[in-house]
Scaffold this motif. Structure first.
Motif, mmCIF file in Angstrom:
data_model
loop_
_atom_site.group_PDB
_atom_site.id
_atom_site.type_symbol
_atom_site.label_atom_id
_atom_site.label_comp_id
_atom_site.label_asym_id
_atom_site.label_seq_id
_atom_site.Cartn_x
_atom_site.Cartn_y
_atom_site.Cartn_z
ATOM 1 N N GLN A 1 -2.856 5.751 1.741
ATOM 2 C CA GLN A 1 -4.023 5.552 0.913
ATOM 3 C C GLN A 1 -5.378 4.996 1.583
ATOM 4 O O GLN A 1 -5.287 4.569 2.738
ATOM 5 C CB GLN A 1 -3.499 4.568 -0.062
ATOM 6 N N LYS A 2 -6.390 5.045 0.902
ATOM 7 C CA LYS A 2 -7.467 4.445 1.396
ATOM 8 C C LYS A 2 -7.519 3.001 1.714
ATOM 9 O O LYS A 2 -6.791 2.526 0.667
ATOM 10 C CB LYS A 2 -8.593 4.739 0.273
ATOM 11 N N TYR A 3 -7.982 2.517 2.521
ATOM 12 C CA TYR A 3 -7.975 1.158 3.083
ATOM 13 C C TYR A 3 -6.406 0.693 3.447
ATOM 14 O O TYR A 3 -6.226 -0.486 3.368
ATOM 15 C CB TYR A 3 -8.567 0.285 1.896
ATOM 16 N N SER B 1 -1.631 -3.350 -4.271
ATOM 17 C CA SER B 1 -1.382 -2.195 -5.242
ATOM 18 C C SER B 1 -0.100 -2.275 -6.088
ATOM 19 O O SER B 1 0.907 -2.944 -5.800
ATOM 20 C CB SER B 1 -1.464 -0.790 -4.418
ATOM 21 N N TRP C 1 0.853 -1.141 0.101
ATOM 22 C CA TRP C 1 0.196 -0.069 0.057
ATOM 23 C C TRP C 1 0.845 1.274 -0.102
ATOM 24 O O TRP C 1 1.972 1.392 0.678
ATOM 25 C CB TRP C 1 -0.916 -0.003 1.287
ATOM 26 N N ALA D 1 -7.203 3.560 -4.868
ATOM 27 C CA ALA D 1 -7.330 3.852 -3.573
ATOM 28 C C ALA D 1 -6.119 4.706 -3.310
ATOM 29 O O ALA D 1 -6.136 5.400 -2.137
ATOM 30 C CB ALA D 1 -7.392 2.555 -2.643
ATOM 31 N N HIS E 1 -10.291 -2.058 -3.059
ATOM 32 C CA HIS E 1 -10.164 -2.980 -2.033
ATOM 33 C C HIS E 1 -8.789 -3.736 -1.936
ATOM 34 O O HIS E 1 -8.136 -4.444 -1.217
ATOM 35 C CB HIS E 1 -11.083 -3.561 -1.256
ATOM 36 N N ASN E 2 -8.239 -3.647 -3.221
ATOM 37 C CA ASN E 2 -7.059 -4.409 -3.731
ATOM 38 C C ASN E 2 -5.926 -4.439 -2.595
ATOM 39 O O ASN E 2 -5.432 -3.062 -2.596
ATOM 40 C CB ASN E 2 -6.421 -4.041 -4.899
ATOM 41 N N PRO E 3 -5.395 -5.368 -1.913
ATOM 42 C CA PRO E 3 -4.314 -5.287 -0.963
ATOM 43 C C PRO E 3 -2.796 -5.318 -1.276
ATOM 44 O O PRO E 3 -2.045 -5.008 -0.608
ATOM 45 C CB PRO E 3 -4.677 -6.762 -0.007
ATOM 46 N N TYR F 1 -6.295 -13.861 -0.502
ATOM 47 C CA TYR F 1 -7.140 -12.559 -0.465
ATOM 48 C C TYR F 1 -8.464 -13.008 -1.468
ATOM 49 O O TYR F 1 -8.579 -13.893 -2.108
ATOM 50 C CB TYR F 1 -6.506 -11.361 -1.635
ATOM 51 N N ALA G 1 -5.221 -2.757 5.328
ATOM 52 C CA ALA G 1 -6.543 -3.260 5.711
ATOM 53 C C ALA G 1 -6.671 -4.627 6.087
ATOM 54 O O ALA G 1 -7.491 -5.213 6.854
ATOM 55 C CB ALA G 1 -7.959 -2.960 4.727
ATOM 56 N N THR G 2 -5.723 -5.298 5.382
ATOM 57 C CA THR G 2 -5.667 -6.771 5.640
ATOM 58 C C THR G 2 -4.272 -7.260 6.667
ATOM 59 O O THR G 2 -3.938 -8.504 6.798
ATOM 60 C CB THR G 2 -5.486 -7.540 4.189
#
Length: 165
Positions: free
Chosen positions: A30-32, A127, A26, A146, A123-125, A75, A35-36
């Motif tokens: 960035q957005k999200y 990038s 990420w 994102a 929501h791609n973890p 994912y 997140a994981t």
């Protein structure tokens, strides 16, 4: 889980791993973001991070990386377009609508929501390596990245995609 940092021309990038596989990548902030990534993780140098940094170095120099990184299969996106995005060729774009149409065709259903595709892509973890930056609006517009539209434009410029708007 483990993390490491990569300093890209577009800003700091956080890498995540389960110790063997890449599980996250990420742009910081960035957005999200992350997140994981579990709350408990430690920064560590790992072979997968060194390999990822080598891939990113090549990419940011405007070269097609000479090897493929295979992220962890953990994912949940293959049914929502990530598998198709991974197949999208360096320097080429695909639209959310095209992805939705292909997924619908593969599933044997009449249609698929472009909004669902947009949500999954957002929501791609992982990038850049799973190149969500190559997904554009039906009219070719740069939407829904994102990491931010400026980074999306820069990544497409690195890949020499003509006419990024």
């Amino acid at each position: 889980q483990y993390t490491d940092k990569y300093r890209s021309p577009l800003g700091e990038i956080t890498l995540a791993s389960d110790g063997d596989h890449l599980t996250g990548l990420w742009f910081d902030g960035q957005k999200y973001f992350a997140a994981t990534l579990s709350a408990e993780h430690q920064e560590r140098e790992l072979p997968i991070f060194e390999l990822t940094k080598e891939w990113l170095d090549s990419y940011f120099m405007g070269k097609i990386p000479s090897f493929t990184l295979y992220p962890s299969g953990g994912y949940a996106f293959p049914t929502c377009g990530m598998g198709l995005i991974e197949q999208n060729t360096y320097g080429e774009v695909v639209t959310y609508k095209e992805l939705a149409g292909e997924i619908a065709r593969q599933k044997g259903i009449p249609s698929m929501s472009t909004q669902a595709i947009g949500g999954a892509v957002g929501h791609n973890p992982i990038s850049i390596i799973i190149p969500a930056n190559r997904v554009v609006g039906s009219d070719g517009s740069l939407t829904g990245y994102a990491g931010g539209i400026d980074k999306k434009r820069s990544l497409l410029t690195i890949e020499r995609v003509p006419k990024v708007s």
